[in-house]
Motif scaffolding. Structure first.
Motif, PDB file in Angstrom:
ATOM      1  N   SER A  44      98.172  23.406  28.193  1.00 16.25           N
ATOM      2  CA  SER A  44      96.826  22.851  28.055  1.00 16.25           C
ATOM      3  C   SER A  44      96.623  21.753  29.095  1.00 16.25           C
ATOM      4  O   SER A  44      97.583  21.158  29.583  1.00 16.25           O
ATOM      5  CB  SER A  44      96.612  22.302  26.637  1.00 16.25           C
ATOM      6  OG  SER A  44      97.569  21.309  26.345  1.00 16.25           O
ATOM      7  N   PRO A  46      93.291  18.683  30.177  1.00 16.81           N
ATOM      8  CA  PRO A  46      91.946  18.187  29.857  1.00 16.81           C
ATOM      9  C   PRO A  46      90.891  18.982  30.627  1.00 16.81           C
ATOM     10  O   PRO A  46      91.127  19.427  31.760  1.00 16.81           O
ATOM     11  CB  PRO A  46      91.975  16.732  30.339  1.00 16.81           C
ATOM     12  CG  PRO A  46      93.426  16.374  30.408  1.00 16.81           C
ATOM     13  CD  PRO A  46      94.145  17.636  30.748  1.00 16.81           C
ATOM     14  N   SER A  47      89.739  19.172  30.005  1.00 14.43           N
ATOM     15  CA  SER A  47      88.671  19.960  30.638  1.00 14.43           C
ATOM     16  C   SER A  47      88.141  19.290  31.904  1.00 14.43           C
ATOM     17  O   SER A  47      87.512  19.949  32.729  1.00 14.43           O
ATOM     18  CB  SER A  47      87.529  20.190  29.654  1.00 14.43           C
ATOM     19  OG  SER A  47      87.006  18.948  29.232  1.00 14.43           O
ATOM     20  N   THR A  48      88.415  18.005  32.076  1.00 16.99           N
ATOM     21  CA  THR A  48      87.933  17.293  33.260  1.00 16.99           C
ATOM     22  C   THR A  48      88.878  17.413  34.455  1.00 16.99           C
ATOM     23  O   THR A  48      88.544  16.978  35.548  1.00 16.99           O
ATOM     24  CB  THR A  48      87.746  15.800  32.929  1.00 16.99           C
ATOM     25  OG1 THR A  48      88.983  15.283  32.422  1.00 16.99           O
ATOM     26  CG2 THR A  48      86.643  15.597  31.909  1.00 16.99           C
ATOM     27  N   THR A  49      90.036  18.019  34.252  1.00 16.53           N
ATOM     28  CA  THR A  49      91.007  18.172  35.337  1.00 16.53           C
ATOM     29  C   THR A  49      90.513  19.221  36.323  1.00 16.53           C
ATOM     30  O   THR A  49      90.235  20.352  35.938  1.00 16.53           O
ATOM     31  CB  THR A  49      92.388  18.593  34.786  1.00 16.53           C
ATOM     32  OG1 THR A  49      92.826  17.611  33.859  1.00 16.53           O
ATOM     33  CG2 THR A  49      93.405  18.745  35.905  1.00 16.53           C
ATOM     34  N   ARG A  72     100.053  20.182  30.317  1.00 16.88           N
ATOM     35  CA  ARG A  72     100.937  19.825  29.207  1.00 16.88           C
ATOM     36  C   ARG A  72     101.517  21.111  28.625  1.00 16.88           C
ATOM     37  O   ARG A  72     100.770  21.994  28.201  1.00 16.88           O
ATOM     38  CB  ARG A  72     100.165  19.069  28.135  1.00 16.88           C
ATOM     39  CG  ARG A  72     101.021  18.653  26.984  1.00 16.88           C
ATOM     40  CD  ARG A  72     100.244  17.843  25.998  1.00 16.88           C
ATOM     41  NE  ARG A  72     101.088  17.565  24.859  1.00 16.88           N
ATOM     42  CZ  ARG A  72     100.672  17.032  23.747  1.00 16.88           C
ATOM     43  NH1 ARG A  72      99.402  16.708  23.623  1.00 16.88           N
ATOM     44  NH2 ARG A  72     101.492  16.814  22.763  1.00 16.88           N
ATOM     45  N   ASN A 111      84.231  26.326  28.326  1.00 13.37           N
ATOM     46  CA  ASN A 111      85.369  25.641  27.722  1.00 13.37           C
ATOM     47  C   ASN A 111      86.675  26.124  28.344  1.00 13.37           C
ATOM     48  O   ASN A 111      86.862  27.315  28.550  1.00 13.37           O
ATOM     49  CB  ASN A 111      85.426  25.898  26.216  1.00 13.37           C
ATOM     50  CG  ASN A 111      84.234  25.307  25.502  1.00 13.37           C
ATOM     51  OD1 ASN A 111      83.717  24.270  25.901  1.00 13.37           O
ATOM     52  ND2 ASN A 111      83.785  25.971  24.466  1.00 13.37           N
ATOM     53  N   SER A 114      93.280  26.514  25.774  1.00 14.45           N
ATOM     54  CA  SER A 114      94.729  26.482  25.934  1.00 14.45           C
ATOM     55  C   SER A 114      95.222  27.905  26.129  1.00 14.45           C
ATOM     56  O   SER A 114      94.601  28.862  25.673  1.00 14.45           O
ATOM     57  CB  SER A 114      95.400  25.877  24.695  1.00 14.45           C
ATOM     58  OG  SER A 114      95.052  24.526  24.568  1.00 14.45           O
TER      59      SER A 114
END
Length: 143
Positions: A44, A46-49, A72, A111, A114
């Motif tokens: 997984s 973050p969506s901002t990465t 992660r 979205n 994961s």
């Protein structure tokens, strides 16, 4: 959302099954040479990465998108029989997840889900050739 995609290929003389199935909250990818799911690892970020695709990443020497530093990896079930294999499985999970995320971003997915990766590889397989073979066939499945 990805639908179910699967393929059977022979990599380094070993029959290999690759399956991708999308769910509402995760994507499941199985890479099996032993007829079982094997070690399950969830990846997984973050969506901002930000993600860079292989064709935009000038540092990519192998044609694969580089896994982001913010990735992660969480072991879910099973485990590798050695530290070396655990590292190899983590590499597979990170690269597979990155390919899925890059391809979903190209399809304007809102979205970033994961990715759960199941890995069951034959111990005697040539690691480098098997890795590149799996990644090439995965790309064909998700494009």
């Amino acid at each position: 959302m990805l639908s179910i995609h699967s393929t059977s290929v022979e990599l380094e003389g070993v029959p290999t099954e690759i399956m991708v199935q999308g769910f509402a909250d995760r994507i499941l990818v199985l890479v099996m040479q032993l007829g079982k799911v094997g070690n399950l690892i969830q990846a997984s970020i973050p969506s901002t990465t930000p993600l860079l695709s292989a064709d935009l990443d000038e540092d990519s020497t192998n044609g694969l998108p580089a896994p982001p530093a913010a990735i992660r990896l969480t072991p879910l079930l099973g485990g590798a029989s050695s530290e070396h294999l655990q590292t190899l499985h983590s590499l597979y999970a990170a690269q597979i997840a990155t390919i899925i995320w890059v391809e979903e971003a190209k399809k304007m997915a809102v979205n970033r889900r994961s990715v759960v990766v199941g890995i069951a590889l034959h111990k005697d397989a040539d690691e480098r050739n098997t890795f590149h073979g799996v990644m090439n066939h995965l790309y064909r499945l998700v494009k």
